[in-house]
Design an enzyme around this catalytic site. Sequence first.
Site, PDB file in Angstrom:
ATOM      1  N   ASP A   1       0.785  -1.318   0.124  1.00  0.00           N
ATOM      2  CA  ASP A   1      -0.108  -0.032   0.140  1.00  0.00           C
ATOM      3  C   ASP A   1       0.876   1.336  -0.084  1.00  0.00           C
ATOM      4  O   ASP A   1       0.382   2.192   0.532  1.00  0.00           O
ATOM      5  CB  ASP A   1      -0.763   0.041   1.252  1.00  0.00           C
TER       6      ASP A   1
ATOM      7  N   GLY B   1     -10.630  -3.052   3.498  1.00  0.00           N
ATOM      8  CA  GLY B   1     -11.343  -1.872   4.363  1.00  0.00           C
ATOM      9  C   GLY B   1     -10.870  -2.086   5.751  1.00  0.00           C
ATOM     10  O   GLY B   1     -11.204  -1.271   6.491  1.00  0.00           O
TER      11      GLY B   1
ATOM     12  N   ASP C   1       2.373  14.640   1.664  1.00  0.00           N
ATOM     13  CA  ASP C   1       1.256  15.661   2.238  1.00  0.00           C
ATOM     14  C   ASP C   1       0.721  15.346   3.639  1.00  0.00           C
ATOM     15  O   ASP C   1       0.143  16.075   4.229  1.00  0.00           O
ATOM     16  CB  ASP C   1       0.301  15.723   1.101  1.00  0.00           C
TER      17      ASP C   1
ATOM     18  N   GLY D   1      -4.544  -4.025  -3.693  1.00  0.00           N
ATOM     19  CA  GLY D   1      -5.653  -3.356  -4.101  1.00  0.00           C
ATOM     20  C   GLY D   1      -4.867  -1.955  -4.472  1.00  0.00           C
ATOM     21  O   GLY D   1      -4.107  -1.450  -3.594  1.00  0.00           O
TER      22      GLY D   1
ATOM     23  N   LYS E   1       1.812   2.282  -5.142  1.00  0.00           N
ATOM     24  CA  LYS E   1       2.150   1.751  -6.410  1.00  0.00           C
ATOM     25  C   LYS E   1       1.303   2.058  -7.548  1.00  0.00           C
ATOM     26  O   LYS E   1       1.599   2.382  -8.623  1.00  0.00           O
ATOM     27  CB  LYS E   1       2.495   0.060  -6.378  1.00  0.00           C
TER      28      LYS E   1
ATOM     29  N   GLN F   1       1.963  -6.012  -3.501  1.00  0.00           N
ATOM     30  CA  GLN F   1       2.370  -5.950  -1.870  1.00  0.00           C
ATOM     31  C   GLN F   1       3.765  -5.273  -1.732  1.00  0.00           C
ATOM     32  O   GLN F   1       4.010  -4.477  -2.290  1.00  0.00           O
ATOM     33  CB  GLN F   1       2.711  -7.349  -1.560  1.00  0.00           C
TER      34      GLN F   1
HETATM   35  P1  GDP Z   1      -0.701   0.461  -3.330  1.00  0.00           P
HETATM   36  O1  GDP Z   1      -1.544  -0.782  -2.931  1.00  0.00           O
HETATM   37  O2  GDP Z   1       0.557   0.438  -3.291  1.00  0.00           O
HETATM   38  O3  GDP Z   1      -1.233   0.844  -4.901  1.00  0.00           O
HETATM   39  O4  GDP Z   1      -1.649   1.536  -2.473  1.00  0.00           O
HETATM   40  P2  GDP Z   1      -3.136   1.497  -2.141  1.00  0.00           P
HETATM   41  O5  GDP Z   1      -4.016   2.059  -3.285  1.00  0.00           O
HETATM   42  O6  GDP Z   1      -3.263   0.388  -1.428  1.00  0.00           O
HETATM   43  O7  GDP Z   1      -2.910   2.697  -0.962  1.00  0.00           O
HETATM   44  C1  GDP Z   1      -2.436   4.128  -1.344  1.00  0.00           C
HETATM   45  C2  GDP Z   1      -3.530   4.962  -0.797  1.00  0.00           C
HETATM   46  O8  GDP Z   1      -3.014   6.289  -1.015  1.00  0.00           O
HETATM   47  C3  GDP Z   1      -4.472   5.028  -1.680  1.00  0.00           C
HETATM   48  O9  GDP Z   1      -5.877   5.464  -1.306  1.00  0.00           O
HETATM   49  C4  GDP Z   1      -4.146   6.258  -2.710  1.00  0.00           C
HETATM   50  O10 GDP Z   1      -5.348   6.935  -3.332  1.00  0.00           O
HETATM   51  C5  GDP Z   1      -3.555   7.192  -1.857  1.00  0.00           C
HETATM   52  N1  GDP Z   1      -2.498   7.975  -2.285  1.00  0.00           N
HETATM   53  C6  GDP Z   1      -1.324   7.357  -3.179  1.00  0.00           C
HETATM   54  N2  GDP Z   1      -0.496   8.587  -3.335  1.00  0.00           N
HETATM   55  C7  GDP Z   1      -0.710   9.331  -2.433  1.00  0.00           C
HETATM   56  C8  GDP Z   1      -0.234  10.664  -2.090  1.00  0.00           C
HETATM   57  O11 GDP Z   1       0.811  11.235  -2.215  1.00  0.00           O
HETATM   58  N3  GDP Z   1      -1.058  11.268  -1.074  1.00  0.00           N
HETATM   59  C9  GDP Z   1      -2.249  10.930  -0.500  1.00  0.00           C
HETATM   60  N4  GDP Z   1      -2.599  11.679   0.459  1.00  0.00           N
HETATM   61  N5  GDP Z   1      -2.735   9.689  -1.027  1.00  0.00           N
HETATM   62  C10 GDP Z   1      -2.058   9.172  -1.809  1.00  0.00           C
HETATM   63  P1  IMO Z   2      -0.858  -4.089  -2.056  1.00  0.00           P
HETATM   64  O1  IMO Z   2      -0.427  -4.612  -3.564  1.00  0.00           O
HETATM   65  C1  IMO Z   2      -0.928  -4.651   2.179  1.00  0.00           C
HETATM   66  C2  IMO Z   2      -1.154  -8.757   3.585  1.00  0.00           C
HETATM   67  C3  IMO Z   2      -2.004  -9.210   4.500  1.00  0.00           C
HETATM   68  C4  IMO Z   2      -1.579 -10.037   5.249  1.00  0.00           C
HETATM   69  C5  IMO Z   2      -0.285 -10.834   4.489  1.00  0.00           C
HETATM   70  C6  IMO Z   2      -0.814 -12.025   4.063  1.00  0.00           C
HETATM   71  O2  IMO Z   2      -2.191  -3.335  -2.172  1.00  0.00           O
HETATM   72  O3  IMO Z   2       0.171  -3.368  -1.647  1.00  0.00           O
HETATM   73  P2  IMO Z   2      -2.249 -12.755   1.807  1.00  0.00           P
HETATM   74  O4  IMO Z   2      -3.823 -12.398   1.634  1.00  0.00           O
HETATM   75  O5  IMO Z   2      -1.496 -12.139   0.811  1.00  0.00           O
HETATM   76  O6  IMO Z   2      -2.121 -14.347   2.187  1.00  0.00           O
HETATM   77  O7  IMO Z   2      -1.942 -11.978   2.928  1.00  0.00           O
HETATM   78  O8  IMO Z   2      -0.067  -9.866   3.389  1.00  0.00           O
HETATM   79  N1  IMO Z   2      -1.139  -8.102   2.204  1.00  0.00           N
HETATM   80  C7  IMO Z   2      -0.946  -6.830   2.205  1.00  0.00           C
HETATM   81  N2  IMO Z   2      -0.872  -5.777   2.748  1.00  0.00           N
HETATM   82  N3  IMO Z   2      -1.176  -4.467   0.759  1.00  0.00           N
HETATM   83  C8  IMO Z   2      -1.202  -5.734  -0.114  1.00  0.00           C
HETATM   84  O9  IMO Z   2      -1.258  -5.387  -1.324  1.00  0.00           O
HETATM   85  C9  IMO Z   2      -1.363  -6.649   0.443  1.00  0.00           C
HETATM   86  N4  IMO Z   2      -1.525  -7.983   0.038  1.00  0.00           N
HETATM   87  C10 IMO Z   2      -1.225  -8.932   1.225  1.00  0.00           C
HETATM   88  O10 IMO Z   2      -2.692  -8.010   5.082  1.00  0.00           O
HETATM   89  O11 IMO Z   2      -0.963  -9.320   6.305  1.00  0.00           O
HETATM   90 MG    MG Z   3      -2.905  -1.553  -1.821  1.00  0.00          MG
END
Ligand code: GDP
Ligand code: IMO
Ligand code: MG
Length: 427
Positions: free
Chosen positions: A13, A303, A334, A40, A16, A225
Amino acid sequence: MPTTSVFGAQWGDEGKGKLIDRMARDADVIVRYQGGANAGHTVVVGGEKYVLHLIPSGILHPGKLNVIGNGVAVDPLKFLEEIEGLRKRGLHVDGTGLKLSSSAHVIFEHHRLIDQLSERWRGEGRIGTTGRGIGPCYADKAARTGLRVSDLLDNDYCRSRLRAALAEKNALIEKVHGEAPLDLEGQLDRYTALAERLRPFVCDTGALVRKAYKAGKRILFEGAQGAMLDIDAGTYPFVTSSNTGANGIPAGALFPARHIERVIGIAKAYCTRVGEGPFPSEQLNEIGERIRKQGNEYGSTTGRPRRCGWFDAVAVRYALEISGADGWIVTNLDVLSGFETVQVATRYKSGGGERRDWPADLPRFAGLEPVFQSFPGWSEDITQVRKYAELPASARAYVEALEREVGAPILMLSVGPERDQVIDRGL
Ligand code: GDP
Ligand code: IMO
Ligand code: MG
């Protein structure tokens, strides 16, 4: 753009999806090579939010080739659901711009169910998985009892293999977990019907990507991940079941390691983690709560509230080192606006000594404590800043401290979720 690997350098998260979408402008092919719908990846364009799970984050740009490689664990239901969701929002998604590897392993309903039942069985020792069947699917892959997309397309073969697999899985579901077994015939009918809907997307994606490379196309590998969730490099057993960094590409996309020309890690300006497991810089206090609130830190897939803490330079240094990163990108800068002071874990204290290197055997380091360095915060809203020089001086000092501590150049800064909320340092 040279052939580029972009991966998460923390516990997932990191933003990416946002950066891949941004960088996809300058790419021809975007490739997922590991993980599955446990990911996600959020992309925000003009206030419209898209959360991608299996489909590469290049899909919002028309005319690009998006590839789901052989190393991805593919849930056909989620794949088709995701395509439908995008089509409903007016995007054109078909087998020309989206390809699915015939060698990718398939996640069945029994994988999802066993993932959830195993978590229940583990009780206090649970991993906190996403419940998407990732672990059980990769376990079957390693045990050579899994089915691949090409197996699904061969009706008779699929029926006989799935029948054999389900007999064993049903025994586990019933006898160990005490739950109702899955209906064998119902499952066979369901998955063989789904197979037909996958067919237009399926090909040998490894051959396709290698051919694109030879033709001079620009390839972007999208990690899911993060390095600290990597099955080999991460905080085992609190990890996912794949190789998440550039190390996953050669096997997960059948693309030669030596042709990966640029490697970029992504990390937040602080740190989050979802699920169980070690997190040295975690703030189980009002600081952690404030980061969660300001960053809206709730899982994009489940969530769940994300655990929050300060930036951990020890972890990111290690993550960049194992993937051989040329540089990295800092996101969510930010979110730190308004903190009087910001902190960075620069090293760990353990057993009377201090260390700057990542302890490979972290869960065994009882009493390990991060050593924090404090920096003055900034109060300005920086979401509209696009030039590095226009950031508040203390934000720049913080960025430069991160760069110094991690020991690799920060190529870009992200200051908001929108595609254009980026400061490119031109490095
Ligand atoms: P990913 O799994 O690495 O693609 O990241 P996620 O989408 O799960 O989580 C990143 C969250 O941060 C999402 O809600 C993005 O919309 C948000 N996001 C990404 N870059 C920024 C940023 O520079 N600032 C803020 N405030 N939110 C960001
Ligand atoms: P993105 O690509 C954050 C975490 C789960 C759990 C562990 C194992 O959005 O960054 P799994 O379902 O893979 O067997 O769970 O890894 N996990 C993530 N945490 N971002 C993800 O993907 C994740 N994908 C799995 O919460 O701790
Ligand atoms: Mg994510």
